[in-house]
Design a protein around this motif. Structure first.
Motif, PDB file in Angstrom:
ATOM      1  N   TRP A 110       0.837  -1.197   0.000  1.00 46.91           N
ATOM      2  CA  TRP A 110       0.000   0.000   0.000  1.00 46.91           C
ATOM      3  C   TRP A 110       0.871   1.246   0.000  1.00 46.91           C
ATOM      4  O   TRP A 110       1.811   1.376   0.775  1.00 46.91           O
ATOM      5  N   GLN A 111       0.571   2.193  -0.878  1.00 45.42           N
ATOM      6  CA  GLN A 111       1.360   3.412  -1.024  1.00 45.42           C
ATOM      7  C   GLN A 111       0.789   4.590  -0.239  1.00 45.42           C
ATOM      8  O   GLN A 111       1.315   5.684  -0.307  1.00 45.42           O
ATOM      9  N   GLY A 112      -0.324   4.408   0.447  1.00 47.01           N
ATOM     10  CA  GLY A 112      -0.902   5.478   1.250  1.00 47.01           C
ATOM     11  C   GLY A 112      -2.067   6.192   0.613  1.00 47.01           C
ATOM     12  O   GLY A 112      -2.562   7.171   1.162  1.00 47.01           O
ATOM     13  N   GLU A 113      -2.510   5.745  -0.556  1.00 50.26           N
ATOM     14  CA  GLU A 113      -3.649   6.394  -1.193  1.00 50.26           C
ATOM     15  C   GLU A 113      -4.928   5.997  -0.464  1.00 50.26           C
ATOM     16  O   GLU A 113      -5.119   4.850  -0.103  1.00 50.26           O
ATOM     17  N   ILE A 114      -5.797   6.979  -0.267  1.00 50.54           N
ATOM     18  CA  ILE A 114      -7.103   6.724   0.343  1.00 50.54           C
ATOM     19  C   ILE A 114      -8.151   7.211  -0.649  1.00 50.54           C
ATOM     20  O   ILE A 114      -8.100   8.348  -1.118  1.00 50.54           O
ATOM     21  N   TYR A 115      -9.095   6.348  -0.953  1.00 43.98           N
ATOM     22  CA  TYR A 115     -10.114   6.647  -1.945  1.00 43.98           C
ATOM     23  C   TYR A 115     -11.441   6.929  -1.250  1.00 43.98           C
ATOM     24  O   TYR A 115     -11.785   6.295  -0.262  1.00 43.98           O
ATOM     25  N   GLY A 116     -12.173   7.868  -1.797  1.00 43.99           N
ATOM     26  CA  GLY A 116     -13.475   8.197  -1.238  1.00 43.99           C
ATOM     27  C   GLY A 116     -14.306   8.983  -2.232  1.00 43.99           C
ATOM     28  O   GLY A 116     -13.871   9.310  -3.333  1.00 43.99           O
ATOM     29  N   ILE A 117     -15.515   9.284  -1.806  1.00 45.00           N
ATOM     30  CA  ILE A 117     -16.425  10.067  -2.634  1.00 45.00           C
ATOM     31  C   ILE A 117     -16.142  11.550  -2.369  1.00 45.00           C
ATOM     32  O   ILE A 117     -16.060  11.964  -1.218  1.00 45.00           O
ATOM     33  N   PRO A 118     -15.988  12.381  -3.403  1.00 45.21           N
ATOM     34  CA  PRO A 118     -15.705  13.806  -3.187  1.00 45.21           C
ATOM     35  C   PRO A 118     -16.953  14.548  -2.685  1.00 45.21           C
ATOM     36  O   PRO A 118     -17.668  15.195  -3.451  1.00 45.21           O
ATOM     37  N   ILE A 119     -17.204  14.447  -1.398  1.00 46.58           N
ATOM     38  CA  ILE A 119     -18.425  15.000  -0.812  1.00 46.58           C
ATOM     39  C   ILE A 119     -18.450  16.530  -0.917  1.00 46.58           C
ATOM     40  O   ILE A 119     -19.508  17.111  -1.144  1.00 46.58           O
ATOM     41  N   GLN A 120     -17.306  17.178  -0.779  1.00 44.34           N
ATOM     42  CA  GLN A 120     -17.284  18.645  -0.863  1.00 44.34           C
ATOM     43  C   GLN A 120     -17.771  19.128  -2.225  1.00 44.34           C
ATOM     44  O   GLN A 120     -18.542  20.084  -2.311  1.00 44.34           O
ATOM     45  N   LYS A 121     -17.345  18.458  -3.290  1.00 52.12           N
ATOM     46  CA  LYS A 121     -17.799  18.845  -4.630  1.00 52.12           C
ATOM     47  C   LYS A 121     -19.294  18.602  -4.787  1.00 52.12           C
ATOM     48  O   LYS A 121     -20.010  19.426  -5.356  1.00 52.12           O
ATOM     49  N   ILE A 122     -19.758  17.468  -4.284  1.00 52.66           N
ATOM     50  CA  ILE A 122     -21.184  17.147  -4.400  1.00 52.66           C
ATOM     51  C   ILE A 122     -22.022  18.162  -3.632  1.00 52.66           C
ATOM     52  O   ILE A 122     -23.049  18.633  -4.134  1.00 52.66           O
ATOM     53  N   LEU A 123     -21.581  18.518  -2.424  1.00 55.79           N
ATOM     54  CA  LEU A 123     -22.317  19.516  -1.636  1.00 55.79           C
ATOM     55  C   LEU A 123     -22.299  20.875  -2.324  1.00 55.79           C
ATOM     56  O   LEU A 123     -23.304  21.603  -2.297  1.00 55.79           O
ATOM     57  N   LYS A 124     -21.169  21.243  -2.950  1.00 57.68           N
ATOM     58  CA  LYS A 124     -21.114  22.510  -3.666  1.00 57.68           C
ATOM     59  C   LYS A 124     -22.078  22.505  -4.852  1.00 57.68           C
ATOM     60  O   LYS A 124     -22.786  23.487  -5.095  1.00 57.68           O
ATOM     61  N   TRP A 125     -22.110  21.398  -5.603  1.00 64.35           N
ATOM     62  CA  TRP A 125     -23.048  21.289  -6.727  1.00 64.35           C
ATOM     63  C   TRP A 125     -24.486  21.354  -6.243  1.00 64.35           C
ATOM     64  O   TRP A 125     -25.328  21.995  -6.867  1.00 64.35           O
ATOM     65  N   GLN A 126     -24.779  20.695  -5.126  1.00 68.27           N
ATOM     66  CA  GLN A 126     -26.140  20.747  -4.593  1.00 68.27           C
ATOM     67  C   GLN A 126     -26.493  22.164  -4.163  1.00 68.27           C
ATOM     68  O   GLN A 126     -27.618  22.623  -4.384  1.00 68.27           O
ATOM     69  N   TRP A 127     -25.558  22.860  -3.528  1.00 67.41           N
ATOM     70  CA  TRP A 127     -25.818  24.237  -3.106  1.00 67.41           C
ATOM     71  C   TRP A 127     -26.065  25.125  -4.319  1.00 67.41           C
ATOM     72  O   TRP A 127     -26.994  25.936  -4.323  1.00 67.41           O
ATOM     73  N   ASP A 128     -25.246  24.978  -5.347  1.00 69.85           N
ATOM     74  CA  ASP A 128     -25.445  25.764  -6.571  1.00 69.85           C
ATOM     75  C   ASP A 128     -26.801  25.467  -7.200  1.00 69.85           C
ATOM     76  O   ASP A 128     -27.495  26.371  -7.665  1.00 69.85           O
ATOM     77  N   PHE A 129     -27.198  24.212  -7.210  1.00 74.06           N
ATOM     78  CA  PHE A 129     -28.499  23.837  -7.764  1.00 74.06           C
ATOM     79  C   PHE A 129     -29.636  24.460  -6.953  1.00 74.06           C
ATOM     80  O   PHE A 129     -30.600  24.986  -7.528  1.00 74.06           O
ATOM     81  N   LEU A 130     -29.540  24.419  -5.627  1.00 82.54           N
ATOM     82  CA  LEU A 130     -30.590  25.007  -4.788  1.00 82.54           C
ATOM     83  C   LEU A 130     -30.668  26.516  -4.965  1.00 82.54           C
ATOM     84  O   LEU A 130     -31.768  27.089  -5.001  1.00 82.54           O
ATOM     85  N   VAL A 131     -29.512  27.190  -5.078  1.00 79.32           N
ATOM     86  CA  VAL A 131     -29.509  28.640  -5.301  1.00 79.32           C
ATOM     87  C   VAL A 131     -30.155  28.957  -6.647  1.00 79.32           C
ATOM     88  O   VAL A 131     -30.959  29.889  -6.760  1.00 79.32           O
ATOM     89  N   CYS A 132     -29.833  28.179  -7.677  1.00 75.59           N
ATOM     90  CA  CYS A 132     -30.445  28.401  -8.999  1.00 75.59           C
ATOM     91  C   CYS A 132     -31.961  28.200  -8.951  1.00 75.59           C
ATOM     92  O   CYS A 132     -32.716  28.977  -9.538  1.00 75.59           O
ATOM     93  N   CYS A 133     -32.416  27.168  -8.241  1.00 71.69           N
ATOM     94  CA  CYS A 133     -33.865  26.940  -8.115  1.00 71.69           C
ATOM     95  C   CYS A 133     -34.529  28.094  -7.377  1.00 71.69           C
ATOM     96  O   CYS A 133     -35.618  28.544  -7.758  1.00 71.69           O
TER      97      CYS A 133
END
Length: 186
Positions: A110-133
């Motif tokens: 193992w080289q130390g990489e940790i994989y996950g879902i980019p929650i910050q990007k998803i939350l930013k997209w959701q916020w932008d969508f809610l502001v647009c609505c």
């Protein structure tokens, strides 16, 4: 089908105790893995059933066309299943899965990489969508209110003008025509 419980156990254990996955991807994996195992079992069974059916129909038809016994080549199917079973046992053995199944959850190499879902990007997209609505709703309210205000400002003078023309013009005596003019003038 008989390997399903151990496969589910090993994949769940691997997903739960590994350090390679972040918490969000662990939760997603733990929710998706049982569903994917069930779907995999159904798809594999259906594919094997349909494939075997067509294999045996083809084999029987070919044997009958060659004036042989209809069951002449059916024994070769057992040889193929035995080869598959040996390859499966070799893959499932501890040599292959053991390198990912370390008690500490750290895989070998193992080289130390940790994989996950980019929650910050998803939350930013959701916020932008809610502001647009929200802005869309406000703009619709403003446009509707402005259109209604312009309509009423034009409606009152046009009704007064229509009544004045009706009072001075004596050619139109039909009340349905007068009501129709009320609707068409604004």
């Amino acid at each position: 089908l008989y390997r399903l419980p151990i496969n589910v156990y090993k994949t769940m254990k691997l997903a739960l105790f590994t350090v390679v996955l972040k918490w969000d991807l662990k939760i997603a994996a733990l929710l998706i893995l049982p569903i994917s195992h069930a779907i995999f079992t159904l798809v594999t069974f259906t594919t094997a059933l349909v494939g075997s059916f067509f294999y045996f129909v083809y084999s029987t038809t070919k044997n009958i066309a060659e004036s042989q016994s209809p069951f002449h080549e059916w024994g070769e199917f057992r040889v193929g299943l035995t080869k598959y079973y040996e390859a499966h046992q070799q893959f499932v053995g501890e040599n292959q899965l053991g390198r990912y199944d370390h008690p500490t959850g750290i895989p070998s190499g193992w080289q130390g990489e940790i994989y996950g879902i980019p929650i910050q990007k998803i939350l930013k997209w959701q916020w932008d969508f809610l502001v647009c609505c929200f802005l869309l709703l406000i703009s619709m309210l403003v446009c509707f209110t402005g259109s209604l205000l312009i309509f009423t400002m034009k409606l009152i003078p046009s009704i007064i003008s229509l009544w004045e023309s009706l009072c001075t013009n004596s050619d139109i005596r039909c009340w349905p025509c007068i009501l129709m003019l009320f609707l068409l003038i604004p």
